[in-house]
Design an enzyme around this catalytic site. Structure first.
Site, PDB file in Angstrom:
ATOM      1  N   GLU A 206     -32.285 -15.377  50.561  1.00 13.70           N
ATOM      2  CA  GLU A 206     -32.831 -14.562  51.663  1.00 13.70           C
ATOM      3  C   GLU A 206     -33.237 -13.243  51.037  1.00 13.70           C
ATOM      4  O   GLU A 206     -32.391 -12.385  50.772  1.00 13.70           O
ATOM      5  CB  GLU A 206     -31.749 -14.340  52.741  1.00 13.70           C
ATOM      6  CG  GLU A 206     -31.284 -15.610  53.422  1.00 13.70           C
ATOM      7  CD  GLU A 206     -32.305 -16.147  54.404  1.00 13.70           C
ATOM      8  OE1 GLU A 206     -33.240 -15.422  54.772  1.00 13.70           O
ATOM      9  OE2 GLU A 206     -32.171 -17.310  54.802  1.00 13.70           O
TER      10      GLU A 206
ATOM     11  N   CYS B 145     -34.750  -5.574  56.062  1.00 10.35           N
ATOM     12  CA  CYS B 145     -35.624  -6.472  55.293  1.00 10.35           C
ATOM     13  C   CYS B 145     -36.899  -6.811  56.052  1.00 10.35           C
ATOM     14  O   CYS B 145     -37.929  -7.037  55.438  1.00 10.35           O
ATOM     15  CB  CYS B 145     -34.867  -7.735  54.924  1.00 10.35           C
ATOM     16  SG  CYS B 145     -34.147  -8.569  56.351  1.00 10.35           S
TER      17      CYS B 145
HETATM   18  P1  NAD Z   1     -29.334  -6.301  45.538  1.00 11.45           P
HETATM   19  O1  NAD Z   1     -30.148  -7.481  45.122  1.00 11.45           O
HETATM   20  O2  NAD Z   1     -29.435  -5.066  44.729  1.00 11.45           O
HETATM   21  O3  NAD Z   1     -27.784  -6.660  45.611  1.00 11.45           O
HETATM   22  C1  NAD Z   1     -27.270  -7.737  46.341  1.00 11.45           C
HETATM   23  C2  NAD Z   1     -26.028  -8.286  45.648  1.00 11.45           C
HETATM   24  O4  NAD Z   1     -26.346  -8.730  44.323  1.00 11.45           O
HETATM   25  C3  NAD Z   1     -24.894  -7.271  45.504  1.00 11.45           C
HETATM   26  O5  NAD Z   1     -23.680  -7.898  45.892  1.00 11.45           O
HETATM   27  C4  NAD Z   1     -24.872  -6.941  44.001  1.00 11.45           C
HETATM   28  O6  NAD Z   1     -23.576  -6.696  43.521  1.00 11.45           O
HETATM   29  C5  NAD Z   1     -25.409  -8.210  43.376  1.00 11.45           C
HETATM   30  N1  NAD Z   1     -26.087  -7.927  42.123  1.00 11.45           N
HETATM   31  C6  NAD Z   1     -26.831  -6.833  41.812  1.00 11.45           C
HETATM   32  N2  NAD Z   1     -27.328  -6.938  40.555  1.00 11.45           N
HETATM   33  C7  NAD Z   1     -26.880  -8.111  40.065  1.00 11.45           C
HETATM   34  C8  NAD Z   1     -27.041  -8.797  38.803  1.00 11.45           C
HETATM   35  N3  NAD Z   1     -27.779  -8.291  37.811  1.00 11.45           N
HETATM   36  N4  NAD Z   1     -26.441 -10.006  38.656  1.00 11.45           N
HETATM   37  C9  NAD Z   1     -25.724 -10.539  39.659  1.00 11.45           C
HETATM   38  N5  NAD Z   1     -25.532  -9.933  40.853  1.00 11.45           N
HETATM   39  C10 NAD Z   1     -26.092  -8.747  41.064  1.00 11.45           C
HETATM   40  O7  NAD Z   1     -29.764  -6.068  47.070  1.00 11.45           O
HETATM   41  P2  NAD Z   1     -29.397  -4.849  48.030  1.00 11.45           P
HETATM   42  O8  NAD Z   1     -29.982  -3.601  47.461  1.00 11.45           O
HETATM   43  O9  NAD Z   1     -27.960  -4.872  48.382  1.00 11.45           O
HETATM   44  O10 NAD Z   1     -30.222  -5.268  49.342  1.00 11.45           O
HETATM   45  C11 NAD Z   1     -31.538  -4.887  49.575  1.00 11.45           C
HETATM   46  C12 NAD Z   1     -32.476  -6.068  49.431  1.00 11.45           C
HETATM   47  O11 NAD Z   1     -32.035  -7.154  50.218  1.00 11.45           O
HETATM   48  C13 NAD Z   1     -33.859  -5.725  49.939  1.00 11.45           C
HETATM   49  O12 NAD Z   1     -34.827  -6.277  49.081  1.00 11.45           O
HETATM   50  C14 NAD Z   1     -33.917  -6.408  51.297  1.00 11.45           C
HETATM   51  O13 NAD Z   1     -35.206  -6.732  51.747  1.00 11.45           O
HETATM   52  C15 NAD Z   1     -33.112  -7.639  51.018  1.00 11.45           C
HETATM   53  N6  NAD Z   1     -32.567  -8.210  52.263  1.00 11.45           N
HETATM   54  C16 NAD Z   1     -33.015  -9.425  52.685  1.00 11.45           C
HETATM   55  C17 NAD Z   1     -32.547  -9.944  53.879  1.00 11.45           C
HETATM   56  C18 NAD Z   1     -32.997 -11.294  54.396  1.00 11.45           C
HETATM   57  O14 NAD Z   1     -32.378 -11.792  55.328  1.00 11.45           O
HETATM   58  N7  NAD Z   1     -34.025 -11.878  53.839  1.00 11.45           N
HETATM   59  C19 NAD Z   1     -31.614  -9.221  54.623  1.00 11.45           C
HETATM   60  C20 NAD Z   1     -31.189  -7.979  54.153  1.00 11.45           C
HETATM   61  C21 NAD Z   1     -31.668  -7.476  52.953  1.00 11.45           C
END
Ligand code: NAD
Length: 509
Positions: free
Chosen positions: A217, A251
């Site tokens: 997502e 998002c």
């Molecule tokens: P992110 O991708 O930075 O982090 C999400 C998770 O991934 C966290 O738990 C983090 O610890 C982990 N993570 C980060 N870097 C990593 C790595 N290198 N390896 C493994 N795990 C890692 O996302 P965010 O900043 O928390 O959220 C924002 C993003 O999420 C935006 O792009 C937004 O559009 C998207 N989003 C999508 C939806 C949907 O339903 N499609 C909903 C909410 C947010």
């Protein structure tokens, strides 16, 4: 600010093993127990509403009312709907009638097993509760990785989870990249990852090593086409709300507006009016607009604003210390502008003018498939044109964001914005359910099935042909690209041949 205790890396394999043992115990599959745990989940939220509000205030500067509208009630609704309905979703489904009817073909709804859910920072409760309710209802054991960017909320969840939920079945893990990396090394039965596309690729690659099914997502830029003939006052309010609630960190927030040049001024005036209505005492008043989660996010967004070649017509103020970005409207934005490179994820709305709606459609189709696409119009033909000629996770007319809480609609991305669909009701249950096909073949079916055994004979072949060879309508009966042309040519040929025969007869006499 609360201190967030990370889960020690060496604990993670133990947690995984204990969830596997918990799954084997069968407790998570007991329907009454699933119901009980869903109820516990609801009370975890209800009993601690004020503490969650406080935590959201500390982590994201959200006001209590905004937090309750955006997360609390939506999550409770989702748990309640699942609680009320999931028992019937667990019942085996009979397959449609066929020659195999004697074997009672059925689809059993079985849990996938031990599943992992990643929760992003922007909606830590809604994006946790909605899949969690579905995964519990489906009978799985579950590990949840919450965001390290929200120390208050994540600490609260870590404290409350063991108090309300069965720790052999449902565990919470806190930490940053090393913790996520360790989690991703392990074999799960399903991973649901919500977050950025950048990390989504890492998750998908790690899941592929174990052939773990994964649902992504993701985010991206959600375009919003505005037809200037629409009620601009309402459109401006809805778009401004979608763009600024949770400080634009949604998002499916409208990321940029595409509007024909002749409608730009009227739309900007409507935005100014909505802005005055939303923020009568200014945008800095506490509680009116949430904050970004950390200085890194602030610096990224400030950089976009500093680099834009567009003209800021509303807002533009920032405060690094407070991680504050004022709701900001920018016009004269070009396709190559800093604001158009990536998902903005802040309360900034660029406006791009186009010659006509076809150009707007082309603009959208030249980019990644968005998570959501919005069109504001009362013209049903234009709406249909946009719906039919673009692709996106969801497509909404005259509204923003509300496709997420609408019951009965799956929510998910398409292409670069993700895959699969969940969130409301049964879709979350289905995501974590294995649809297991079953047959129970009785011996009397040998009469019909014996022709599969050797030695083969023409009598057996005839029987197979009678039972299994379906008939089709004539090949050109459903689609004929020549259509009426064929009839016209037919009639002309017939007419010409009649005339020719008559002429021939006349000459002969
Ligand atoms: P992110 O991708 O930075 O982090 C999400 C998770 O991934 C966290 O738990 C983090 O610890 C982990 N993570 C980060 N870097 C990593 C790595 N290198 N390896 C493994 N795990 C890692 O996302 P965010 O900043 O928390 O959220 C924002 C993003 O999420 C935006 O792009 C937004 O559009 C998207 N989003 C999508 C939806 C949907 O339903 N499609 C909903 C909410 C947010």
């Amino acid at each position: 600010m609360a201190d967030l205790q990370y889960t020690p890396i060496e604990e993670i394999e133990k947690i995984h093993a204990s969830l596997q043992a918990g799954f084997k115990s069968g407790r998570a599959r007991d329907i009454k127990y699933r119901k009980h745990q869903l109820l516990q989940l609801a009370y975890l939220l209800k009993d601690n509403k004020d503490r969650f509000n406080q935590a959201a205030g500390l982590d994201l500067g959200r006001s209590y009312p905004e937090n309750e509208i955006l997360e609390h009630y939506v999550s409770l609704e989702q748990i309640k709907y699942t609680f009320d309905n999931f028992e019937k979703w667990t019942k085996p489904e009979s397959a449609e009638f066929s020659i195999y009817f004697g074997a009672r073909p059925q689809i059993r709804k079985e849990p996938k097993g031990v599943v992992l859910i990643f929760v992003p920072f922007n909606y830590p409760i809604m994006l946790l509760m909605s899949p969690l309710a579905g995964a519990i209802a489906a009978g799985n054991t579950i590990c949840v990785k919450v965001s390290e960017l929200l120390p208050a909320t994540s600490s609260l969840l870590a404290e409350l989870f063991p108090k309300y939920l069965d720790q052999d079945l449902y565990r919470i893990v806190n930490g940053d990249i090393p913790v996520s990396t360790k989690l991703l090394e392990l074999p799960w039965d399903h991973i649901l990852y919500t977050g950025s596309g950048r990390v989504g690729k890492i998750v998908a690659a790690a899941a592929a090593k174990h052939l773990t099914p994964v649902t992504l997502e993701l985010g991206g830029k959600c375009p919003t086409i505005v037809d200037p003939r629409v009620n601009l006052k309402v459109a401006a309010k809805r778009i401004l709300w979608g763009r600024t609630s949770n400080a634009g960190q949604t998002c499916v927030a409208p990321d940029y507006v595409l509007i024909p040049k002749n409608g730009e001024e009227a739309f900007i005036n409507a935005l100014k009016e909505a802005y005055r209505e939303f923020y009568p005492n200014g945008t800095t008043e506490p509680g009116n607009i949430a904050r970004l989660p950390n200085h890194g996010s602030f610096d990224r967004v400030k950089g976009l604003l500093d680099d834009t070649k567009g003209t800021i017509i509303l807002g533009g103020e920032t405060d690094r210390e407070a991680k504050y970005i004022a709701p900001t409207i920018v016009k004269n934005v070009g396709p190559e502008d800093s604001l158009m490179k990536d998902e903005i994820f802040a309360p900034i709305l660029p406006i791009i003018t186009v010659g006509d709606f076809d150009e707007a459609i082309e603009f959208i189709n030249a980019r990644d498939h968005p998570l959501a696409l919005y069109i504001f119009t009362d013209d049903s033909k234009l709406k249909e044109k946009v719906f039919s000629n673009t692709r996106s996770g969801s497509c909404v007319c005259n509204e923003v964001v509300l496709q997420i809480p609408t019951p009965g609609l799956p929510f998910g991305g398409f292409g670069a914005s993700g895959n699969g669909g969940y969130h409301t009701g049964k879709y979350s249950f289905d995501l974590f359910t294995h649809q297991r096909s079953t047959l129970t073949m009785p011996n009397w079916m040998e009469v019909a099935l014996a022709s599969r055994y050797p030695p083969f004979s023409s009598r057996k072949s005839k029987l197979v042909e009678t039972l299994s060879s379906p008939s089709f309508p004539p090949r050109d009966s459903v689609y004929n690209p020549r259509g009426w042309g064929k009839w016209v040519v037919g009639f002309l040929t017939l007419g010409a041949s009649i005339l020719w025969t008559q002429r021939k007869n006349l000459t002969a006499h």
